[in-house]
Scaffold this active site. Structure first.
Site, PDB file in Angstrom:
ATOM      1  N   GLY A  13       7.417  17.616 -12.455  1.00 48.02           N
ATOM      2  CA  GLY A  13       8.443  16.631 -12.145  1.00 48.02           C
ATOM      3  C   GLY A  13       9.581  16.673 -13.146  1.00 48.02           C
ATOM      4  O   GLY A  13      10.298  15.684 -13.337  1.00 48.02           O
ATOM      5  N   ALA A  15      12.492  18.014 -13.248  1.00 46.63           N
ATOM      6  CA  ALA A  15      13.895  18.008 -12.851  1.00 46.63           C
ATOM      7  C   ALA A  15      14.347  16.607 -12.471  1.00 46.63           C
ATOM      8  O   ALA A  15      15.463  16.431 -11.978  1.00 46.63           O
ATOM      9  CB  ALA A  15      14.120  18.967 -11.680  1.00 46.63           C
ATOM     10  N   ILE A  18      13.636  11.416 -16.035  1.00 46.14           N
ATOM     11  CA  ILE A  18      13.080  11.531 -17.382  1.00 46.14           C
ATOM     12  C   ILE A  18      13.004  12.986 -17.821  1.00 46.14           C
ATOM     13  O   ILE A  18      13.308  13.326 -18.964  1.00 46.14           O
ATOM     14  CB  ILE A  18      11.696  10.858 -17.447  1.00 46.14           C
ATOM     15  CG1 ILE A  18      11.824   9.354 -17.194  1.00 46.14           C
ATOM     16  CG2 ILE A  18      11.025  11.116 -18.791  1.00 46.14           C
ATOM     17  CD1 ILE A  18      10.499   8.624 -17.088  1.00 46.14           C
ATOM     18  N   ASP A  63       5.494  22.012  -5.037  1.00 44.75           N
ATOM     19  CA  ASP A  63       4.831  20.709  -4.921  1.00 44.75           C
ATOM     20  C   ASP A  63       3.559  20.714  -5.760  1.00 44.75           C
ATOM     21  O   ASP A  63       2.769  21.673  -5.699  1.00 44.75           O
ATOM     22  CB  ASP A  63       4.500  20.450  -3.449  1.00 44.75           C
ATOM     23  CG  ASP A  63       4.135  18.994  -3.174  1.00 44.75           C
ATOM     24  OD1 ASP A  63       3.269  18.456  -3.901  1.00 44.75           O
ATOM     25  OD2 ASP A  63       4.705  18.413  -2.243  1.00 44.75           O
ATOM     26  N   THR A  89       6.868   6.856  -7.437  1.00 43.11           N
ATOM     27  CA  THR A  89       6.978   5.720  -8.348  1.00 43.11           C
ATOM     28  C   THR A  89       7.367   4.399  -7.689  1.00 43.11           C
ATOM     29  O   THR A  89       7.619   3.430  -8.387  1.00 43.11           O
ATOM     30  CB  THR A  89       8.013   6.024  -9.444  1.00 43.11           C
ATOM     31  OG1 THR A  89       9.283   6.272  -8.827  1.00 43.11           O
ATOM     32  CG2 THR A  89       7.603   7.251 -10.248  1.00 43.11           C
ATOM     33  N   TYR A 186       0.627   1.813  -6.396  1.00 42.60           N
ATOM     34  CA  TYR A 186       1.223   2.694  -7.403  1.00 42.60           C
ATOM     35  C   TYR A 186       0.505   2.545  -8.741  1.00 42.60           C
ATOM     36  O   TYR A 186       0.113   3.542  -9.360  1.00 42.60           O
ATOM     37  CB  TYR A 186       2.708   2.366  -7.561  1.00 42.60           C
ATOM     38  CG  TYR A 186       3.328   2.964  -8.802  1.00 42.60           C
ATOM     39  CD1 TYR A 186       3.436   4.348  -8.959  1.00 42.60           C
ATOM     40  CD2 TYR A 186       3.794   2.153  -9.841  1.00 42.60           C
ATOM     41  CE1 TYR A 186       3.988   4.898 -10.110  1.00 42.60           C
ATOM     42  CE2 TYR A 186       4.353   2.701 -10.987  1.00 42.60           C
ATOM     43  CZ  TYR A 186       4.447   4.067 -11.117  1.00 42.60           C
ATOM     44  OH  TYR A 186       4.981   4.612 -12.259  1.00 42.60           O
ATOM     45  N   LYS A 190      -1.638   5.380 -10.951  1.00 39.60           N
ATOM     46  CA  LYS A 190      -1.320   5.765 -12.331  1.00 39.60           C
ATOM     47  C   LYS A 190      -2.545   5.597 -13.230  1.00 39.60           C
ATOM     48  O   LYS A 190      -2.795   6.427 -14.111  1.00 39.60           O
ATOM     49  CB  LYS A 190      -0.146   4.945 -12.866  1.00 39.60           C
ATOM     50  CG  LYS A 190       1.171   5.186 -12.157  1.00 39.60           C
ATOM     51  CD  LYS A 190       1.598   6.656 -12.186  1.00 39.60           C
ATOM     52  CE  LYS A 190       2.020   7.089 -13.574  1.00 39.60           C
ATOM     53  NZ  LYS A 190       2.526   8.503 -13.555  1.00 39.60           N
ATOM     54  N   ASN A 215      10.020  -0.493 -17.641  1.00 36.94           N
ATOM     55  CA  ASN A 215      11.035  -0.229 -16.610  1.00 36.94           C
ATOM     56  C   ASN A 215      12.164   0.634 -17.187  1.00 36.94           C
ATOM     57  O   ASN A 215      12.977   0.149 -17.969  1.00 36.94           O
ATOM     58  CB  ASN A 215      11.599  -1.536 -16.064  1.00 36.94           C
ATOM     59  CG  ASN A 215      10.607  -2.264 -15.176  1.00 36.94           C
ATOM     60  OD1 ASN A 215       9.522  -2.624 -15.622  1.00 36.94           O
ATOM     61  ND2 ASN A 215      10.974  -2.467 -13.932  1.00 36.94           N
TER      62      ASN A 215
END
Length: 356
Positions: A13, A15, A18, A63, A89, A186, A190, A215
């Protein structure tokens, strides 16, 4: 730090919001900086390489749930460090698209680990971007000083306009003392990531560091993703001269942490992995709770927009209070937050204005 010390880094992830910010700080220091990202259209306006991704980063479009993509990647890349950012997310979205969130967050994590097993390679260090959502409502305290985990606010409670838990006040969460009790799909996925990676790394003698982010907001976040976060959404409303709608009674509390502080926390654990028994878990936030009304008022003032309006609306599954105690992170990591909300909001407005 010399490049040879950092070695090969793989960022899933990487790109995204964060990942791009992190790449600007560290990609040029690594022997190799490899990014695996699906460039999902909910986040990325096109399938082109994001301009914010450091030029030294090798982008592999794929993926995390795809075993073939993993096998092809690991045939060429043997990472020393894996930063696992890839995730769906949307907290509210996850209640209605639970399979999608479980597939990416849970199955994507297990697919990654299975691929390392097939490749016969064990990275020395995994870093997981977890979430404040694992706490759910966290702990609340009664007037007599006793504490309890209140669980999830019910739909009937929302309908009655009972926003808080009667006779109690919320306490800041902290990884060292707050039992995780997610109230969203979600958040549950996590927490599952934490457990899965902990079990796998523990049996493979690989280190794992878990960062529970609050956040996150700031320049670089997606402006097309409806689940990207309220700071960006509020900002775009105020720019159009609209009155920002504020849910419940306006006193929902969040810890808004600026992207630069998130990226620097990742740098701290990548360059200097914590030495601890078991799996260290750190809370990453500003350490200051801000109500949604305060946030909306700050953004409205910046643009001269109408006063925000409290509308009494609500979202099922939403957490009332999410504030965090970052003292353990400050004590254990070579890191501290540098951005307060007012400064961070101003920086975001300037960035959005240049793009809208």
């Amino acid at each position: 730090m010399q490049s040879s010390q950092l070695g090969t880094v793989l960022v899933t992830g990487g790109a995204g919001f964060i990942g791009c910010a992190l790449s600007q700080l560290l990609a040029g220091k690594a022997q190799r900086w490899v990014v695996l990202d699906s460039l999902h259209p909910q986040v990325h306006p096109s399938t082109e390489r994001p301009a914010e991704l450091h030029s030294a980063a090798e982008l592999v479009v794929g993926d995390v749930t795809d075993a073939a993509a993993w096998d092809a990647l690991l045939a060429d890349v043997k990472p020393d460090v894996v930063v696992h950012l890839a995730a769906e997310t949307g907290t509210a979205q996850s209640l209605h698209e639970a399979t999608r969130h479980a597939d990416v967050n849970v199955v994507g994590t297990t697919a990654m680990l299975d691929a390392f097993g097939r490749a016969g390679h064990t990275p020395s260090h995994f870093v997981l971007s977890s979430s404040r959502a694992v706490y759910g409502e966290g702990e609340w305290q009664r007037a007599d000083g006793s504490t309890f985990l209140p669980g999830q606010r019910s739909h009937a409670q929302f309908e009655r306009g009972e926003w808080d838990f009667a006779g109690a006040k919320p306490l800041p969460s902290a990884a060292a003392r707050t039992w995780p009790a997610p109230t969203s799909v979600y958040g549950a996925t996590k927490l599952a990531q934490e457990h899965i990676l902990s079990a796998w790394t523990g049996s493979h003698d690989s280190a794992l560091t878990i960062l529970r982010f609050q956040n996150v907001y700031g320049p670089g976040q997606s402006l097309i993703n409806p689940y990207t976060g309220i700071v960006s959404l509020f900002s775009q409303m105020a720019m159009r001269g609209e009155s920002i709608p504020v849910y419940e009674d306006g006193r929902i509390t969040r810890d808004f942490v600026f992207i630069d502080d998130i990226a620097s926390s990742l740098v701290a654990v990548i360059e200097h992995p914590p030495v601890a028994d078991g799996v260290p878990r750190f809370d990453v936030g500003s350490g200051v709770g801000t109500t949604i009304l305060e946030l909306a008022q700050s953004i409205a003032r910046f643009h001269g927009a109408p006063e925000p309006k409290i509308n009494g609306a609500y979202r099922d599954g939403d957490v009332r209070h999410a504030e965090v105690d970052i003292s353990d992170s400050l004590d254990s990591l070579d890191w501290k937050p540098e951005w307060d909300v007012d400064r961070g909001v101003a920086a975001l407005q300037e960035w959005i204005a240049a793009r809208v």
